[in-house]
Design a protein around this motif. Structure first.
Motif, short mmCIF file in Angstrom:
data_model
loop_
_atom_site.label_atom_id
_atom_site.label_comp_id
_atom_site.label_asym_id
_atom_site.label_seq_id
_atom_site.Cartn_x
_atom_site.Cartn_y
_atom_site.Cartn_z
N LYS A 1 5.51 6.89 -9.81
CA LYS A 1 7.13 6.85 -9.67
C LYS A 1 7.62 5.89 -8.59
O LYS A 1 9.05 5.49 -8.62
CB LYS A 1 7.44 8.03 -8.65
N ALA A 2 6.63 5.41 -7.65
CA ALA A 2 7.56 4.60 -6.65
C ALA A 2 7.74 3.23 -7.23
O ALA A 2 8.70 2.13 -6.77
CB ALA A 2 6.38 4.44 -4.88
N VAL A 3 7.10 2.68 -7.90
CA VAL A 3 6.95 1.35 -8.91
C VAL A 3 7.72 1.18 -9.85
O VAL A 3 8.64 0.05 -9.89
CB VAL A 3 5.55 0.55 -9.30
N ALA A 4 7.70 2.38 -10.59
CA ALA A 4 8.74 2.56 -12.22
C ALA A 4 10.43 2.50 -11.50
O ALA A 4 10.75 2.43 -11.98
CB ALA A 4 8.41 3.52 -12.34
N ALA A 5 10.35 2.50 -10.26
CA ALA A 5 11.76 2.68 -9.62
C ALA A 5 12.54 2.11 -9.26
O ALA A 5 13.52 1.50 -9.04
CB ALA A 5 11.80 3.67 -8.42
N VAL A 6 11.36 0.51 -8.74
CA VAL A 6 12.16 -1.02 -8.58
C VAL A 6 11.83 -2.05 -9.87
O VAL A 6 12.55 -3.45 -9.61
CB VAL A 6 11.35 -0.94 -7.48
N ALA A 7 10.70 -1.68 -11.14
CA ALA A 7 9.48 -3.00 -11.22
C ALA A 7 10.92 -3.14 -12.53
O ALA A 7 11.84 -2.69 -13.20
CB ALA A 7 8.86 -2.01 -11.79
N ARG A 8 11.06 -4.33 -12.58
CA ARG A 8 12.22 -5.13 -13.87
C ARG A 8 11.05 -5.96 -14.57
O ARG A 8 10.71 -7.15 -13.53
CB ARG A 8 13.22 -5.27 -13.27
N ASP A 9 11.43 -6.28 -15.38
CA ASP A 9 10.77 -8.26 -15.47
C ASP A 9 11.91 -9.72 -15.46
O ASP A 9 12.58 -9.27 -14.95
CB ASP A 9 12.05 -8.54 -17.40
N GLY A 10 10.39 -10.36 -15.31
CA GLY A 10 11.32 -11.15 -14.38
C GLY A 10 10.83 -11.04 -12.87
O GLY A 10 11.16 -12.08 -12.32
N MET A 11 10.53 -10.56 -12.11
CA MET A 11 10.11 -10.54 -10.78
C MET A 11 9.05 -11.17 -10.06
O MET A 11 7.83 -10.98 -10.86
CB MET A 11 9.72 -8.21 -10.36
N THR A 12 9.51 -11.20 -9.54
CA THR A 12 8.48 -11.64 -8.46
C THR A 12 7.97 -11.41 -7.67
O THR A 12 8.60 -10.00 -7.06
CB THR A 12 9.09 -13.06 -6.81
N VAL A 13 6.43 -11.48 -7.58
CA VAL A 13 5.62 -9.98 -7.66
C VAL A 13 4.24 -10.57 -6.16
O VAL A 13 3.84 -11.22 -6.19
CB VAL A 13 4.84 -8.99 -8.32
N ALA A 14 4.40 -9.91 -4.99
CA ALA A 14 3.64 -10.76 -4.29
C ALA A 14 3.07 -9.36 -3.73
O ALA A 14 2.82 -8.21 -3.37
CB ALA A 14 3.95 -10.90 -2.24
N VAL A 15 1.02 -9.47 -3.66
CA VAL A 15 0.06 -8.79 -3.70
C VAL A 15 -0.55 -9.04 -2.63
O VAL A 15 -1.08 -9.69 -3.07
CB VAL A 15 -0.39 -8.24 -4.89
N GLY A 16 -1.07 -7.90 -1.97
CA GLY A 16 -2.33 -8.08 -0.67
C GLY A 16 -3.56 -8.25 -1.22
O GLY A 16 -3.34 -7.19 -2.54
N GLY A 17 -4.70 -8.46 -0.80
CA GLY A 17 -5.84 -8.08 -0.26
C GLY A 17 -6.68 -10.09 -1.33
O GLY A 17 -6.01 -11.22 -0.90
N PHE A 18 -7.65 -10.19 -1.06
CA PHE A 18 -8.52 -11.38 -1.40
C PHE A 18 -9.89 -10.60 -2.46
O PHE A 18 -10.24 -10.42 -1.67
CB PHE A 18 -9.54 -10.95 0.01
N GLY A 19 -10.08 -11.53 -3.54
CA GLY A 19 -10.79 -11.36 -4.16
C GLY A 19 -10.09 -9.60 -4.74
O GLY A 19 -9.73 -9.46 -4.96
N LEU A 20 -11.19 -8.59 -4.59
CA LEU A 20 -11.40 -6.36 -4.61
C LEU A 20 -11.07 -5.74 -3.43
O LEU A 20 -11.14 -5.33 -3.59
CB LEU A 20 -12.15 -6.25 -5.84
N SER A 21 -10.83 -6.73 -2.63
CA SER A 21 -11.37 -6.89 -0.65
C SER A 21 -9.83 -6.33 -0.16
O SER A 21 -8.93 -7.57 -0.51
CB SER A 21 -11.64 -7.05 0.19
N GLY A 22 -9.45 -5.24 -0.18
CA GLY A 22 -8.08 -4.25 0.11
C GLY A 22 -6.32 -4.68 -0.76
O GLY A 22 -5.72 -4.86 -0.89
N ILE A 23 -7.03 -4.70 -2.40
CA ILE A 23 -5.99 -4.62 -3.19
C ILE A 23 -5.33 -3.52 -3.28
O ILE A 23 -5.82 -2.08 -3.32
CB ILE A 23 -6.90 -5.53 -4.14
N PRO A 24 -3.93 -3.05 -3.93
CA PRO A 24 -3.43 -2.04 -3.88
C PRO A 24 -3.68 -1.77 -4.64
O PRO A 24 -2.67 -2.40 -6.01
CB PRO A 24 -2.57 -2.23 -3.06
N ALA A 25 -4.97 -0.93 -5.29
CA ALA A 25 -5.27 -0.97 -6.54
C ALA A 25 -4.37 0.15 -8.16
O ALA A 25 -4.19 0.17 -8.04
CB ALA A 25 -6.98 -0.49 -7.15
#
Length: 234
Positions: free
Chosen positions: A10-34
């Motif tokens: 619900k949270a992501v669908a409300a804001v996601a759109r084509d062509g966005m720049t998305v920054a994502v936390g994590g290092f490898g698979l450590s601390g990723i917002p899976a």
């Protein structure tokens, strides 16, 4: 006012759109917002520019977005764990901007702090500097790097409160605090959401940077390369 949303989808669908720049936390698979990455994949949005230290591994983390052909460009410092990433890049399906790790961290920090650009000696005289303005400071050759402000930032915390204050756990802290400040919209997922407020001395990311909060839905913690010692009989 509570920033908690019922689900990652619900949270992501409300804001996601084509062509966005998305920054994502994590290092490898450590601390990723899976949970949030999976929710972004499920929206089906395309032509994404992903800013992250790396693109996970095949079939996990940000590798899910590559498999679904949702990514057109990547800004990253390390991509060696993902075969699909390499294949899409070599086949010309993916535009890749390699950024030295420290420079990537500072570009995110600068973007979050409202600093449009800065000079650094890292990368001067290498292909990283191609097409970028250069200056000499005290005889040292430096390259102009621009701060990164993402349309959407996705981060993973260990603990949060309803106001969006975040605390990360150990090495999962990595790029998450920087990414959290660099998004025009920031969504955080947390393993534990407190009813009260986190102790101010325990807060790593103040809630003013977080727009929406969800409870973590994917609790499995994958390991990129499991290395163990050979068992020695007593």
């Amino acid at each position: 006012m509570s920033k908690l949303v019922d689900s990652a989808a619900k949270a992501v669908a409300a804001v996601a759109r084509d062509g966005m720049t998305v920054a994502v936390g994590g290092f490898g698979l450590s601390g990723i917002p899976a949970s949030l990455i999976t929710a972004l994949r499920d929206t089906g949005v395309r032509d994404l520019t992903i800013v992250s230290n790396n693109m996970g591994v095949d079939g996990k983390g940000l590798g899910l977005l590559l498999e679904n052909r949702q990514v057109s460009k990547v800004l990253a410092s390390y991509v060696g764990e993902n075969k699909l990433f390499a294949r899409q890049y070599l086949d010309g399906e993916l535009d890749v901007e390699f950024v030295p790790q420290g420079t990537l961290a500072e570009r995110l920090r600068a973007g979050g702090a409202g600093i449009p650009a800065f000079y650094t000696p890292t990368g001067a005289g290498t292909p990283v500097a191609d097409g970028k303005p250069e200056e000499l400071f005290n005889g040292v050759r430096t390259v102009l790097e621009r701060g990164i402000v993402a349309d959407l930032a996705l981060v993973r915390a260990n603990r949060a409160d309803l106001a969006g204050n975040l605390r990360y756990r150990l090495t999962a802290r990595n790029f998450n605090p920087l990414v959290a400040t660099a998004g025009r919209i920031t969504i955080a997922e947390a393993s534990i959401v407190e009813d009260g407020f986190l102790d101010p001395d325990d807060i790593h990311t103040p809630g003013i940077h977080v727009h929406h909060l969800v409870r973590t839905e994917i609790h499995e913690k994958d390991i990129e390369q499991r290395t163990v010692r050979a068992r020695v009989d007593a």
